[in-house]
Design a protein around this motif. Structure first.
Motif, mmCIF file in Angstrom:
data_model
loop_
_atom_site.group_PDB
_atom_site.id
_atom_site.type_symbol
_atom_site.label_atom_id
_atom_site.label_comp_id
_atom_site.label_asym_id
_atom_site.label_seq_id
_atom_site.Cartn_x
_atom_site.Cartn_y
_atom_site.Cartn_z
ATOM 1 N N ALA A 6 0.818 -1.214 0.000
ATOM 2 C CA ALA A 6 0.000 0.000 0.000
ATOM 3 C C ALA A 6 0.851 1.262 0.000
ATOM 4 N N ARG A 7 2.111 1.131 0.363
ATOM 5 C CA ARG A 7 3.000 2.297 0.354
ATOM 6 C C ARG A 7 3.260 2.794 -1.057
ATOM 7 N N GLU A 8 3.023 1.944 -2.048
ATOM 8 C CA GLU A 8 3.269 2.316 -3.442
ATOM 9 C C GLU A 8 2.026 2.867 -4.142
ATOM 10 N N ILE A 9 0.911 2.907 -3.430
ATOM 11 C CA ILE A 9 -0.348 3.380 -4.019
ATOM 12 C C ILE A 9 -0.472 4.882 -3.793
ATOM 13 N N ASP A 10 -0.742 5.602 -4.867
ATOM 14 C CA ASP A 10 -0.927 7.041 -4.776
ATOM 15 C C ASP A 10 -2.377 7.308 -4.383
ATOM 16 N N GLY A 11 -2.584 7.849 -3.199
ATOM 17 C CA GLY A 11 -3.942 8.116 -2.724
ATOM 18 C C GLY A 11 -4.425 7.034 -1.779
ATOM 19 N N GLU A 12 -5.723 7.018 -1.568
ATOM 20 C CA GLU A 12 -6.376 6.091 -0.639
ATOM 21 C C GLU A 12 -6.286 4.662 -1.151
ATOM 22 N N PRO A 13 -5.704 3.729 -0.382
ATOM 23 C CA PRO A 13 -5.527 2.356 -0.861
ATOM 24 C C PRO A 13 -6.706 1.419 -0.612
ATOM 25 N N PHE A 14 -7.764 1.885 0.053
ATOM 26 C CA PHE A 14 -8.855 0.989 0.449
ATOM 27 C C PHE A 14 -9.436 0.220 -0.736
ATOM 28 N N LEU A 50 -3.246 -12.935 1.411
ATOM 29 C CA LEU A 50 -2.736 -11.666 0.895
ATOM 30 C C LEU A 50 -1.843 -11.047 1.949
ATOM 31 N N LEU A 51 -0.636 -10.674 1.558
ATOM 32 C CA LEU A 51 0.238 -9.912 2.436
ATOM 33 C C LEU A 51 0.074 -8.443 2.082
ATOM 34 N N LEU A 52 -0.482 -7.688 3.007
ATOM 35 C CA LEU A 52 -0.619 -6.241 2.858
ATOM 36 C C LEU A 52 0.548 -5.600 3.595
ATOM 37 N N ILE A 53 1.283 -4.750 2.901
ATOM 38 C CA ILE A 53 2.390 -4.013 3.512
ATOM 39 C C ILE A 53 1.970 -2.553 3.588
ATOM 40 N N ASN A 54 2.126 -1.974 4.769
ATOM 41 C CA ASN A 54 1.670 -0.611 4.975
ATOM 42 C C ASN A 54 2.678 0.141 5.836
ATOM 43 N N SER A 55 2.609 1.464 5.821
ATOM 44 C CA SER A 55 3.528 2.282 6.603
ATOM 45 C C SER A 55 3.007 2.543 8.020
ATOM 46 N N PHE A 106 -12.972 -12.159 6.767
ATOM 47 C CA PHE A 106 -11.531 -12.385 6.674
ATOM 48 C C PHE A 106 -10.908 -12.393 8.065
ATOM 49 N N ASP A 107 -9.817 -13.147 8.187
ATOM 50 C CA ASP A 107 -8.971 -13.130 9.382
ATOM 51 C C ASP A 107 -7.675 -12.419 9.028
ATOM 52 N N HIS A 108 -6.944 -11.966 10.044
ATOM 53 C CA HIS A 108 -5.664 -11.315 9.777
ATOM 54 C C HIS A 108 -4.684 -11.564 10.919
ATOM 55 N N GLU A 109 -3.408 -11.495 10.577
ATOM 56 C CA GLU A 109 -2.321 -11.498 11.549
ATOM 57 C C GLU A 109 -1.427 -10.325 11.199
ATOM 58 N N THR A 110 -0.903 -9.675 12.213
ATOM 59 C CA THR A 110 -0.140 -8.458 12.005
ATOM 60 C C THR A 110 1.253 -8.555 12.628
ATOM 61 N N ALA A 111 2.234 -8.014 11.934
ATOM 62 C CA ALA A 111 3.600 -7.907 12.452
ATOM 63 C C ALA A 111 4.131 -6.521 12.117
ATOM 64 N N ASN A 112 5.045 -6.053 12.943
ATOM 65 C CA ASN A 112 5.690 -4.750 12.759
ATOM 66 C C ASN A 112 7.194 -4.988 12.690
ATOM 67 N N PRO A 113 7.690 -5.460 11.522
ATOM 68 C CA PRO A 113 9.084 -5.886 11.424
ATOM 69 C C PRO A 113 10.116 -4.756 11.426
ATOM 70 N N ALA A 114 9.681 -3.534 11.176
ATOM 71 C CA ALA A 114 10.604 -2.392 11.153
ATOM 72 C C ALA A 114 9.794 -1.121 11.405
ATOM 73 N N TRP A 159 4.470 -2.240 8.398
ATOM 74 C CA TRP A 159 3.512 -3.185 8.974
ATOM 75 C C TRP A 159 3.180 -4.239 7.935
ATOM 76 N N HIS A 160 3.172 -5.489 8.357
ATOM 77 C CA HIS A 160 2.791 -6.609 7.510
ATOM 78 C C HIS A 160 1.494 -7.183 8.069
ATOM 79 N N ILE A 161 0.479 -7.277 7.231
ATOM 80 C CA ILE A 161 -0.804 -7.831 7.628
ATOM 81 C C ILE A 161 -1.109 -8.962 6.664
ATOM 82 N N GLU A 162 -1.135 -10.185 7.167
ATOM 83 C CA GLU A 162 -1.494 -11.330 6.327
ATOM 84 C C GLU A 162 -2.987 -11.566 6.494
ATOM 85 N N ILE A 163 -3.687 -11.578 5.378
ATOM 86 C CA ILE A 163 -5.147 -11.675 5.384
ATOM 87 C C ILE A 163 -5.558 -12.964 4.692
ATOM 88 N N THR A 164 -6.455 -13.715 5.341
ATOM 89 C CA THR A 164 -6.997 -14.955 4.797
ATOM 90 C C THR A 164 -8.508 -14.954 4.966
#
Length: 78
Positions: A15-23, A39-44, A59-67, A71-76
């Motif tokens: 989503a960091r590469e999307i210009d504007g609202e990523p929803f 789906l791995l969603l990467i966000n700032s 959907f379910d999700h798991e979240t990690a903050n690796p740096a 933010w990494h959000i895996e969605i299933t």
């Protein structure tokens, strides 16, 4: 949680590469997921408002903050 867990996601949307609202892009990517894909969603930032939307849409999700500012959000499908 380690981001290594997310390395096996079937699809990735940065989503960091999307210009504007990523929803809309996120929802489009989720529509394309089959029942056994993730789906791995990467966000700032942590997209907390998205979590309720994911739950409502089955959907379910798991979240990690690796740096910092990553933010990494895996969605299933639930």
């Amino acid at each position: 949680m380690s981001s290594k867990r997310f390395d096996d996601a079937d699809r990735t949307l940065d989503a960091r590469e999307i210009d504007g609202e990523p929803f809309g892009d996120i929802m489009d990517a989720l529509e394309e997921l089959s029942a056994d894909e993730s789906l791995l969603l990467i966000n700032s930032f942590e997209p907390v408002p998205l979590y309720d939307v994911l739950e409502t849409r089955g959907f379910d999700h798991e979240t990690a903050n690796p740096a910092p500012e990553t933010w990494h959000i895996e969605i299933t499908r639930a």
